[in-house]
Design a protein around this motif. Structure first.
Motif, PDB file in Angstrom:
ATOM      1  N   ARG A   1       0.072   9.125   7.699  1.00  0.00           N
ATOM      2  CA  ARG A   1       0.933   7.555   7.771  1.00  0.00           C
ATOM      3  C   ARG A   1       1.279   7.414   8.856  1.00  0.00           C
ATOM      4  O   ARG A   1       1.132   6.070   9.534  1.00  0.00           O
ATOM      5  CB  ARG A   1       1.855   7.906   6.710  1.00  0.00           C
ATOM      6  CG  ARG A   1       2.739   6.541   6.692  1.00  0.00           C
ATOM      7  CD  ARG A   1       4.012   6.807   5.866  1.00  0.00           C
ATOM      8  NE  ARG A   1       4.898   5.789   6.165  1.00  0.00           N
ATOM      9  CZ  ARG A   1       6.077   5.441   5.436  1.00  0.00           C
ATOM     10  NH1 ARG A   1       6.254   6.256   4.182  1.00  0.00           N
ATOM     11  NH2 ARG A   1       6.720   4.565   5.468  1.00  0.00           N
TER      12      ARG A   1
ATOM     13  N   ALA B   1       2.095   2.386  -3.156  1.00  0.00           N
ATOM     14  CA  ALA B   1       1.135   2.327  -4.431  1.00  0.00           C
ATOM     15  C   ALA B   1       0.327   3.647  -4.282  1.00  0.00           C
ATOM     16  O   ALA B   1       0.276   4.540  -3.492  1.00  0.00           O
ATOM     17  CB  ALA B   1       0.222   1.152  -4.444  1.00  0.00           C
ATOM     18  N   THR B   2      -0.166   3.993  -5.583  1.00  0.00           N
ATOM     19  CA  THR B   2      -1.029   5.333  -5.925  1.00  0.00           C
ATOM     20  C   THR B   2      -2.365   5.006  -6.209  1.00  0.00           C
ATOM     21  O   THR B   2      -3.224   5.595  -6.083  1.00  0.00           O
ATOM     22  CB  THR B   2      -0.447   6.198  -6.669  1.00  0.00           C
ATOM     23  OG1 THR B   2      -0.201   5.484  -8.133  1.00  0.00           O
ATOM     24  CG2 THR B   2       1.097   6.747  -6.265  1.00  0.00           C
ATOM     25  N   SER B   3      -2.572   3.490  -6.528  1.00  0.00           N
ATOM     26  CA  SER B   3      -3.772   2.850  -6.643  1.00  0.00           C
ATOM     27  C   SER B   3      -3.821   1.553  -6.402  1.00  0.00           C
ATOM     28  O   SER B   3      -2.713   0.836  -6.192  1.00  0.00           O
ATOM     29  CB  SER B   3      -4.098   3.106  -8.224  1.00  0.00           C
ATOM     30  OG  SER B   3      -2.920   2.618  -8.926  1.00  0.00           O
TER      31      SER B   3
ATOM     32  N   ARG C   1      -7.782   4.735  -7.576  1.00  0.00           N
ATOM     33  CA  ARG C   1      -7.025   5.504  -7.258  1.00  0.00           C
ATOM     34  C   ARG C   1      -7.178   5.797  -5.757  1.00  0.00           C
ATOM     35  O   ARG C   1      -8.121   5.779  -5.184  1.00  0.00           O
ATOM     36  CB  ARG C   1      -7.130   6.845  -7.838  1.00  0.00           C
ATOM     37  CG  ARG C   1      -5.728   7.381  -8.769  1.00  0.00           C
ATOM     38  CD  ARG C   1      -6.213   8.706  -9.484  1.00  0.00           C
ATOM     39  NE  ARG C   1      -7.407   9.285  -9.090  1.00  0.00           N
ATOM     40  CZ  ARG C   1      -7.154  10.721  -8.701  1.00  0.00           C
ATOM     41  NH1 ARG C   1      -6.252  11.415  -8.721  1.00  0.00           N
ATOM     42  NH2 ARG C   1      -8.423  11.471  -8.184  1.00  0.00           N
ATOM     43  N   PHE C   2      -6.022   5.855  -4.899  1.00  0.00           N
ATOM     44  CA  PHE C   2      -5.945   6.126  -3.580  1.00  0.00           C
ATOM     45  C   PHE C   2      -5.498   7.770  -3.491  1.00  0.00           C
ATOM     46  O   PHE C   2      -5.168   8.372  -4.237  1.00  0.00           O
ATOM     47  CB  PHE C   2      -4.723   5.341  -2.904  1.00  0.00           C
ATOM     48  CG  PHE C   2      -4.889   4.035  -3.149  1.00  0.00           C
ATOM     49  CD1 PHE C   2      -6.211   3.480  -3.074  1.00  0.00           C
ATOM     50  CD2 PHE C   2      -3.958   2.944  -3.081  1.00  0.00           C
ATOM     51  CE1 PHE C   2      -6.445   1.858  -3.028  1.00  0.00           C
ATOM     52  CE2 PHE C   2      -4.197   1.585  -3.106  1.00  0.00           C
ATOM     53  CZ  PHE C   2      -5.427   1.075  -2.940  1.00  0.00           C
ATOM     54  N   ASN C   3      -6.263   8.180  -2.179  1.00  0.00           N
ATOM     55  CA  ASN C   3      -5.776   9.621  -1.884  1.00  0.00           C
ATOM     56  C   ASN C   3      -4.456   9.903  -1.629  1.00  0.00           C
ATOM     57  O   ASN C   3      -4.059   9.527  -0.498  1.00  0.00           O
ATOM     58  CB  ASN C   3      -6.808   9.962  -0.791  1.00  0.00           C
ATOM     59  CG  ASN C   3      -6.830  11.443  -0.498  1.00  0.00           C
ATOM     60  OD1 ASN C   3      -6.135  12.167  -0.759  1.00  0.00           O
ATOM     61  ND2 ASN C   3      -8.080  12.104   0.214  1.00  0.00           N
ATOM     62  N   GLU C   4      -3.956  10.511  -2.395  1.00  0.00           N
ATOM     63  CA  GLU C   4      -2.454  10.740  -1.934  1.00  0.00           C
ATOM     64  C   GLU C   4      -2.226  11.449  -0.885  1.00  0.00           C
ATOM     65  O   GLU C   4      -1.034  11.532   0.134  1.00  0.00           O
ATOM     66  CB  GLU C   4      -1.787  11.649  -3.047  1.00  0.00           C
ATOM     67  CG  GLU C   4      -1.718  10.831  -4.483  1.00  0.00           C
ATOM     68  CD  GLU C   4      -1.101  11.512  -5.465  1.00  0.00           C
ATOM     69  OE1 GLU C   4      -0.843  12.838  -5.680  1.00  0.00           O
ATOM     70  OE2 GLU C   4      -1.495  10.807  -6.740  1.00  0.00           O
ATOM     71  N   ARG C   5      -3.191  12.431  -0.331  1.00  0.00           N
ATOM     72  CA  ARG C   5      -3.049  13.191   1.046  1.00  0.00           C
ATOM     73  C   ARG C   5      -3.035  12.359   2.259  1.00  0.00           C
ATOM     74  O   ARG C   5      -2.816  12.913   3.210  1.00  0.00           O
ATOM     75  CB  ARG C   5      -4.087  14.357   0.940  1.00  0.00           C
ATOM     76  CG  ARG C   5      -4.123  15.291  -0.218  1.00  0.00           C
ATOM     77  CD  ARG C   5      -5.015  16.144   0.118  1.00  0.00           C
ATOM     78  NE  ARG C   5      -6.460  15.674   0.241  1.00  0.00           N
ATOM     79  CZ  ARG C   5      -7.412  16.480   0.373  1.00  0.00           C
ATOM     80  NH1 ARG C   5      -7.290  17.752   0.405  1.00  0.00           N
ATOM     81  NH2 ARG C   5      -8.837  16.123   0.218  1.00  0.00           N
ATOM     82  N   CYS C   6      -3.275  11.015   2.004  1.00  0.00           N
ATOM     83  CA  CYS C   6      -3.293  10.192   3.493  1.00  0.00           C
ATOM     84  C   CYS C   6      -1.846  10.179   3.645  1.00  0.00           C
ATOM     85  O   CYS C   6      -1.621   9.662   4.864  1.00  0.00           O
ATOM     86  CB  CYS C   6      -3.844   8.767   2.796  1.00  0.00           C
ATOM     87  SG  CYS C   6      -5.524   8.786   2.492  1.00  0.00           S
ATOM     88  N   ALA C   7      -0.778  10.495   2.795  1.00  0.00           N
ATOM     89  CA  ALA C   7       0.565  10.247   3.591  1.00  0.00           C
ATOM     90  C   ALA C   7       0.779  11.208   4.573  1.00  0.00           C
ATOM     91  O   ALA C   7       1.566  10.895   5.309  1.00  0.00           O
ATOM     92  CB  ALA C   7       1.488  10.677   2.339  1.00  0.00           C
TER      93      ALA C   7
ATOM     94  N   TYR D   1       0.827  -1.111  -0.036  1.00  0.00           N
ATOM     95  CA  TYR D   1      -0.014  -0.142   0.016  1.00  0.00           C
ATOM     96  C   TYR D   1       0.901   1.392  -0.015  1.00  0.00           C
ATOM     97  O   TYR D   1       0.775   2.132  -0.645  1.00  0.00           O
ATOM     98  CB  TYR D   1      -0.935  -0.051   1.157  1.00  0.00           C
ATOM     99  CG  TYR D   1      -1.340   1.254   1.449  1.00  0.00           C
ATOM    100  CD1 TYR D   1      -2.674   1.907   0.532  1.00  0.00           C
ATOM    101  CD2 TYR D   1      -1.318   2.101   2.412  1.00  0.00           C
ATOM    102  CE1 TYR D   1      -3.111   3.065   0.765  1.00  0.00           C
ATOM    103  CE2 TYR D   1      -1.689   3.375   2.620  1.00  0.00           C
ATOM    104  CZ  TYR D   1      -2.674   3.805   1.844  1.00  0.00           C
ATOM    105  OH  TYR D   1      -3.331   5.138   2.010  1.00  0.00           O
TER     106      TYR D   1
END
Length: 102
Positions: free
Chosen positions: A97, A79-81, A88-94, A76
């Motif tokens: 983390r 990955a970006t998707s 697609r996954f939300n990039e702002r979830c980083a 995960y």
């Protein structure tokens, strides 16, 4: 797979995060339950959240809300998707983390 917390649809979006790309749930290391986000866990669980230690990142702990496929933490994070369905996954979830993964 059961997802705990206040979900707003069947793709694991919750009352806190519900954009088109908010389609994952995370299995919390402390209880083994899937929640859409750290806020859902805080509101629902009777204990404090624990992060996944790096030596357990091979564990399946992320659920794609679109295809319901599980993936390992390390997969995960790279990955970006979704590798299963391409969602697609939300990039702002980083930014969150550190709340899930040690």
């Amino acid at each position: 797979m059961r997802v705990f917390g206040v979900t707003v649809d069947d793709e694991t979006r919750c009352v806190h995060y519900r954009t088109e790309v908010d389609v994952i749930a995370i299995k919390f290391a402390c209880c083994g339950r899937y929640y859409p986000c750290h806020l859902c866990h805080a509101e629902d669980a009777d204990h404090e959240a624990q992060t996944w230690p790096t030596d357990q990142w091979a564990e399946p702990a992320v659920l794609c809300g679109v295809c319901k496929g599980e993936m390992a933490v390390r997969d995960y994070l790279a990955a970006t998707s979704c590798p299963g369905c391409g969602a697609r996954f939300n990039e702002r979830c980083a930014a969150h983390r550190h709340l899930y993964f040690g």
